[in-house]
Design an enzyme around this catalytic site. Structure first.
Site, PDB file in Angstrom:
ATOM      1  N   ASN A 180      44.299   7.821 -26.924  1.00 45.63           N
ATOM      2  CA  ASN A 180      43.414   8.419 -25.928  1.00 45.63           C
ATOM      3  C   ASN A 180      43.755   7.880 -24.541  1.00 45.63           C
ATOM      4  OD1 ASN A 180      41.463   6.352 -24.849  1.00 45.63           O
ATOM      5  ND2 ASN A 180      40.917   6.143 -27.001  1.00 45.63           N
ATOM      6  N   HIS A 226      37.797  16.960 -31.321  1.00 45.77           N
ATOM      7  CA  HIS A 226      39.004  17.522 -30.694  1.00 45.77           C
ATOM      8  C   HIS A 226      39.156  19.019 -30.918  1.00 45.77           C
ATOM      9  CE1 HIS A 226      40.619  13.566 -29.561  1.00 45.77           C
ATOM     10  NE2 HIS A 226      40.155  13.147 -30.730  1.00 45.77           N
TER      11      HIS A 226
END
Length: 357
Positions: A144, A66
């Site tokens: 997600n 990320h």
């Protein structure tokens, strides 16, 4: 044991309280817990461990996840109800209780695997992280965009990330590394069917220290040491039960539009062609258990037929359902799964969609 907690703020000290990354007050930022005045430190020194871990990571390591993302700031406004019922029947969280109550939030959308200089249009799950700045502390909600994931047991997380990350020597993301791991992890198949379909590339996205010069102060410690829950249990390393590794992936495949299935097959064939033969054969074996059409089409693209993989044994420790064993006995000749009554779903329901099945 020593635990020199703070004595609280001096009279007239109105500075805000220093908090850790969970939003809990820090009661002593200068002394850690030790066994005796000069004894060893204990592993329950959460504030010390968090502080030193942040110090050790004052950079963006491209081996972590990320790194590429964007953040938006705003507020969450509560309805104070669930339908016609007061929300207090379902939760004590104060940010939900009052209609119109606003709580500051920060929302970050990010890709998972790419470094900070990577493309935002990469085929990759999109993570989201929502931080609610509540009066009781900071509440982090993460997830997600695909609703499922590659693994079930968190101990596999470093492995799946290492498989998906670029090779540390060549700095290239390599299909042979990815599918070497996935071929040994059948629980990943539902995620793979999502990720390598058109859904894998979405269209769009929709820190303090005490100081005499105006920083934050420590909080007064509210409790004493001899309290809290006593927890008993047996330590175990049993596998997490694994069912529906193939069923859900097969249903997802059949519920796709034809052009989505074509794109999925093309992506699998293109990437698996770069893998070693044993990996290709194992993935075709998995796909044939997922759905006959998927396995036959990918196998045709790779030059691998059901007869080439029929002799493969299930993975060591793999738990097959009775349905899986039946499909395995007729590998390559199974009828399509029954998806009557099912419809394609995703993380955000389409209110305009009319279910016709």
């Amino acid at each position: 044991m020593t635990d020199v907690s703070s004595q609280g703020p001096a009279p007239g000290d109105e500075r805000e309280v220093l908090t850790n990354r969970q939003g809990h007050p820090v009661y002593d930022n200068q002394n850690q817990r030790t066994v005796g005045a000069r004894g060893p430190a204990t592993l329950e020194n959460y504030q010390f461990l968090e502080k030193i871990s942040h110090f050790d990571r004052e950079r963006i390591p491209e081996r972590v996840v990320h790194a590429r993302g964007v953040t938006a700031y705003g507020y969450f406004e509560a309805y104070g109800a669930w339908g016609e019922e007061p929300i207090g029947r379902y939760t004590r969280a104060r940010l939900f209780q009052e209609r119109g109550k606003r709580t500051d939030v920060a929302v970050r959308f990010s890709t998972v695997i790419g470094g900070r200089d990577s493309s935002e249009a990469a085929r990759d799950p999109r993570g989201f992280a929502v931080k609610f700045y509540t009066e009781d502390g900071n509440w982090d909600l993460v997830g997600n965009n695909l609703g499922v994931f590659f693994i079930r047991d968190a101990i596999k997380f470093p492995d799946v990330i290492h498989a998906l990350k670029p090779d540390p020597v060549t700095f290239e993301q390599q299909p042979r590394r990815i599918f070497d791991f996935m071929s040994q992890t059948p629980e990943s198949l539902h995620m793979l069917v999502n990720l390598f379909s058109p859904r894998g590339i979405p269209a769009d996205y929709r820190h303090y220290e005490p100081s005499v010069l105006g920083g934050l102060r420590e909080a007064r410690y509210p409790t004493h040491d001899e309290q809290g829950p006593e927890i008993r249990g047996r330590v175990t390393r049993k596998r997490i039960p694994r069912a529906n590794d193939y069923q859900q992936a097969g249903q997802r495949y059949l519920l796709m539009e034809q052009w989505e299935r074509d794109d999925l097959v093309h992506n699998f064939v293109t990437l698996l062609a770069q893998c070693d033969r044993p990996v290709r054969e194992r993935m075709v074996w998995h796909f044939l258990l997922v759905e006959n059409d998927l396995g036959l089409r990918v196998g045709e693209g790779l030059g691998i037929g059901p007869e080439d993989v029929a002799g493969l044994e299930p993975l060591p420790g793999q738990d097959l359902t009775d349905e899986d064993r039946e499909r395995l006995a007729h590998l390559g000749k199974n009828p399509p799964r029954d998806v009557s009554g099912l419809t394609m779903t995703h993380c955000v329901p389409d209110k305009r969609h009319v279910v016709t099945r």
